[in-house]
Design a protein around this motif. Structure first.
Motif, PDB file in Angstrom:
ATOM      1  N   CYS A  48       0.299  -1.385   0.162  1.00 29.13           N
ATOM      2  CA  CYS A  48      -0.178   0.024   0.047  1.00 29.13           C
ATOM      3  C   CYS A  48       0.758   0.987  -0.612  1.00 29.13           C
ATOM      4  O   CYS A  48       2.163   1.208   0.309  1.00 29.13           O
ATOM      5  N   ASP A  49       0.134   2.214  -0.862  1.00 28.63           N
ATOM      6  CA  ASP A  49       1.092   3.636  -0.599  1.00 28.63           C
ATOM      7  C   ASP A  49      -0.278   5.174  -0.831  1.00 28.63           C
ATOM      8  O   ASP A  49      -1.550   4.611  -1.127  1.00 28.63           O
ATOM      9  N   VAL A  50      -0.374   5.651   1.327  1.00 26.42           N
ATOM     10  CA  VAL A  50      -0.834   6.549   1.332  1.00 26.42           C
ATOM     11  C   VAL A  50      -1.227   7.333   0.276  1.00 26.42           C
ATOM     12  O   VAL A  50      -1.685   7.436   0.782  1.00 26.42           O
ATOM     13  N   GLU A  51      -0.224   7.708  -0.228  1.00 27.27           N
ATOM     14  CA  GLU A  51      -0.100   8.547  -1.328  1.00 27.27           C
ATOM     15  C   GLU A  51      -0.832   8.569  -2.660  1.00 27.27           C
ATOM     16  O   GLU A  51      -1.421   9.491  -3.703  1.00 27.27           O
ATOM     17  N   ASP A  52      -1.300   7.390  -3.064  1.00 25.92           N
ATOM     18  CA  ASP A  52      -2.342   7.444  -3.716  1.00 25.92           C
ATOM     19  C   ASP A  52      -3.667   6.902  -3.801  1.00 25.92           C
ATOM     20  O   ASP A  52      -3.980   5.733  -3.158  1.00 25.92           O
ATOM     21  N   ALA A  53      -4.083   7.796  -4.384  1.00 26.95           N
ATOM     22  CA  ALA A  53      -5.449   7.749  -4.851  1.00 26.95           C
ATOM     23  C   ALA A  53      -5.914   7.003  -5.045  1.00 26.95           C
ATOM     24  O   ALA A  53      -7.041   5.981  -4.862  1.00 26.95           O
ATOM     25  N   TYR A  54      -5.634   5.936  -5.928  1.00 27.54           N
ATOM     26  CA  TYR A  54      -6.380   4.755  -6.036  1.00 27.54           C
ATOM     27  C   TYR A  54      -6.329   3.376  -6.049  1.00 27.54           C
ATOM     28  O   TYR A  54      -5.666   2.546  -6.357  1.00 27.54           O
ATOM     29  N   ASN A  55      -5.626   3.156  -4.267  1.00 24.88           N
ATOM     30  CA  ASN A  55      -4.720   2.874  -3.334  1.00 24.88           C
ATOM     31  C   ASN A  55      -6.164   2.296  -2.308  1.00 24.88           C
ATOM     32  O   ASN A  55      -6.517   2.556  -2.642  1.00 24.88           O
ATOM     33  N   ASN A  56      -6.243   1.024  -2.421  1.00 25.04           N
ATOM     34  CA  ASN A  56      -6.933   0.509  -1.044  1.00 25.04           C
ATOM     35  C   ASN A  56      -6.226  -0.190   0.270  1.00 25.04           C
ATOM     36  O   ASN A  56      -5.052  -1.332  -0.007  1.00 25.04           O
ATOM     37  N   LEU A  57      -6.128   0.911   0.762  1.00 29.40           N
ATOM     38  CA  LEU A  57      -4.721   0.577   2.284  1.00 29.40           C
ATOM     39  C   LEU A  57      -5.909  -0.243   2.975  1.00 29.40           C
ATOM     40  O   LEU A  57      -6.969   0.265   3.559  1.00 29.40           O
ATOM     41  N   MET A  58      -5.183  -0.948   3.152  1.00 32.26           N
ATOM     42  CA  MET A  58      -5.329  -2.526   4.239  1.00 32.26           C
ATOM     43  C   MET A  58      -4.618  -2.618   5.165  1.00 32.26           C
ATOM     44  O   MET A  58      -3.326  -2.656   5.740  1.00 32.26           O
ATOM     45  N   LEU A  59      -5.681  -2.676   6.291  1.00 29.07           N
ATOM     46  CA  LEU A  59      -4.811  -2.500   7.883  1.00 29.07           C
ATOM     47  C   LEU A  59      -5.274  -3.610   8.778  1.00 29.07           C
ATOM     48  O   LEU A  59      -6.039  -4.025   8.260  1.00 29.07           O
ATOM     49  N   TYR A  60      -4.307  -3.511   8.941  1.00 33.53           N
ATOM     50  CA  TYR A  60      -4.312  -5.405   9.398  1.00 33.53           C
ATOM     51  C   TYR A  60      -3.948  -4.871  11.563  1.00 33.53           C
ATOM     52  O   TYR A  60      -3.215  -4.471  11.617  1.00 33.53           O
ATOM     53  N   GLY A  61      -4.782  -5.675  12.549  1.00 27.27           N
ATOM     54  CA  GLY A  61      -4.153  -5.132  13.589  1.00 27.27           C
ATOM     55  C   GLY A  61      -5.527  -6.240  14.441  1.00 27.27           C
ATOM     56  O   GLY A  61      -6.295  -7.461  14.282  1.00 27.27           O
ATOM     57  N   HIS A  62      -4.689  -6.872  15.823  1.00 26.21           N
ATOM     58  CA  HIS A  62      -5.375  -8.426  16.398  1.00 26.21           C
ATOM     59  C   HIS A  62      -6.143  -8.354  16.929  1.00 26.21           C
ATOM     60  O   HIS A  62      -6.959  -6.779  17.470  1.00 26.21           O
ATOM     61  N   HIS A  63      -7.316  -8.927  17.125  1.00 29.97           N
ATOM     62  CA  HIS A  63      -7.946  -9.342  17.792  1.00 29.97           C
ATOM     63  C   HIS A  63      -8.023  -9.291  19.034  1.00 29.97           C
ATOM     64  O   HIS A  63      -8.606 -10.521  19.747  1.00 29.97           O
ATOM     65  N   MET A  64      -7.642  -8.702  20.043  1.00 31.78           N
ATOM     66  CA  MET A  64      -7.549  -9.318  21.515  1.00 31.78           C
ATOM     67  C   MET A  64      -8.974  -9.738  21.957  1.00 31.78           C
ATOM     68  O   MET A  64      -9.303  -8.070  22.121  1.00 31.78           O
ATOM     69  N   LYS A  65      -8.779 -10.251  23.680  1.00 28.58           N
ATOM     70  CA  LYS A  65     -10.201 -10.308  23.972  1.00 28.58           C
ATOM     71  C   LYS A  65      -9.826  -8.963  25.198  1.00 28.58           C
ATOM     72  O   LYS A  65     -11.068  -8.913  25.679  1.00 28.58           O
ATOM     73  N   SER A  66      -8.718  -8.551  25.297  1.00 32.39           N
ATOM     74  CA  SER A  66      -8.359  -6.939  26.179  1.00 32.39           C
ATOM     75  C   SER A  66      -9.092  -6.233  25.336  1.00 32.39           C
ATOM     76  O   SER A  66      -9.842  -5.096  26.843  1.00 32.39           O
ATOM     77  N   GLY A  67      -9.400  -6.210  24.304  1.00 38.47           N
ATOM     78  CA  GLY A  67      -9.731  -5.104  23.137  1.00 38.47           C
ATOM     79  C   GLY A  67      -9.182  -4.167  23.242  1.00 38.47           C
ATOM     80  O   GLY A  67      -9.667  -3.035  22.062  1.00 38.47           O
ATOM     81  N   MET A  68      -8.278  -4.077  23.550  1.00 40.52           N
ATOM     82  CA  MET A  68      -6.749  -3.350  22.643  1.00 40.52           C
ATOM     83  C   MET A  68      -6.860  -3.782  20.869  1.00 40.52           C
ATOM     84  O   MET A  68      -6.971  -4.857  20.444  1.00 40.52           O
ATOM     85  N   MET A  69      -6.144  -2.614  20.516  1.00 37.53           N
ATOM     86  CA  MET A  69      -5.914  -3.390  18.719  1.00 37.53           C
ATOM     87  C   MET A  69      -6.914  -2.856  18.264  1.00 37.53           C
ATOM     88  O   MET A  69      -8.224  -2.320  18.414  1.00 37.53           O
ATOM     89  N   PHE A  70      -7.183  -3.962  17.492  1.00 44.45           N
ATOM     90  CA  PHE A  70      -9.004  -4.103  16.462  1.00 44.45           C
ATOM     91  C   PHE A  70      -9.526  -5.290  17.265  1.00 44.45           C
ATOM     92  O   PHE A  70     -10.279  -5.603  16.710  1.00 44.45           O
TER      93      PHE A  70
END
Length: 267
Positions: free
Chosen positions: A136-158
């Motif tokens: 991914c390139d945050v400066e490209d208007a034609y980009n699909n910015l795919m962002l990942y994060g853990h599903h933590m039981k504590s509620g942190m991250m995603f």
């Protein structure tokens, strides 16, 4: 003889009961230690992340007149100067108001999943950090910015991303702020859906095959499928040329399950 045998049987039953009791106590203690360790790890990680939030606020409040630039010569927003100096893998910051999601976003093209189990100081951390797909390139208007994060039981991250399963939650959290190092941005949620990591030969839509730059045909196909899968109709259909933001975390409705939120950049 019979009396002796009965005493022996009682002795064996008592011994077996004692062993079971000991095993139960050991399992209970092990579970307690695991939960305590998990709780302490979560608290330590939360404290470290709060420190980053404070550093961002401190940096924004200061006005030393000194510009900080990336190796490409781009000027970094004042509020991210200190954070960037501390770790130049920082690519942006995501915030969903009135939620727990308020975190730095990292990107390491040469080691795409480096922050899967690393914290901001590059030390081992089960919580990891949110990170942007290497393509991914945050400066490209034609980009699909795919962002990942853990599903933590504590509620942190995603851990709370799956709250978008509810349309009521969506109605109160339609806007996602995703700043780059150089610009403040807002994205409107267009779809939220459950998916999974499929087998290679499964003939189904695989959202995870669509990060980065998309042609018009690819874009239209991606949007058609995510809208079809969405838990509810948001009334928003992104158009080609509107940058996409796709947030991904684990879900437990099926093996290798995922929950995905797709948003478009506001004009």
């Amino acid at each position: 003889m019979k009396e002796k045998q009965e005493k022996q049987e009682k002795k064996e039953k008592k011994w077996a009961l004692n062993i079971l009791t000991i095993v139960f106590i050991l399992v209970f203690l092990a579970s307690g230690l695991y939960l305590l360790r998990y709780y302490m790890t979560a608290k330590n990680a939360e404290g470290a992340l709060n420190e980053l939030v404070e550093l961002r606020a401190e940096s924004e409040a200061e006005d030393d007149g000194i510009e900080v630039k990336t190796p490409e010569g781009k000027t970094i927003l004042k509020k991210y100067k200190k954070l960037y100096k501390r770790n130049s893998d920082l690519i942006g910051w995501i915030t969903i108001k009135n939620s727990q999601i308020d975190y730095p976003v990292m990107q390491t093209p040469n080691d795409p999943e480096y922050y899967l189990h690393k914290n901001y100081d590059k030390k081992d951390d089960v919580n990891g950090l949110l990170f942007l797909d290497a393509q991914c390139d945050v400066e490209d208007a034609y980009n699909n910015l795919m962002l990942y994060g853990h599903h933590m039981k504590s509620g942190m991250m995603f851990g709370h991303l799956v709250d978008y399963d509810s349309k009521d939650y969506y109605e109160k959290h339609k806007i996602i702020q995703f700043d780059t190092l150089y610009e403040e941005r807002e994205y409107e949620v267009a779809a939220a859906f459950y998916s999974q990591v499929y087998k290679q030969d499964d003939d189904v839509f695989k959202y995870y095959n669509w990060p980065g730059h998309l042609s018009e045909k690819q874009f239209d196909n991606y949007i058609k499928n995510v809208k079809k899968l969405s838990q509810y109709d948001t009334g928003i259909t992104p158009e080609y040329g509107e940058q996409l933001l796709t947030l991904v975390t684990c879900a437990y409705h099926t093996e290798n399950g995922r929950f995905v939120v797709v948003a478009r950049r506001k004009k």
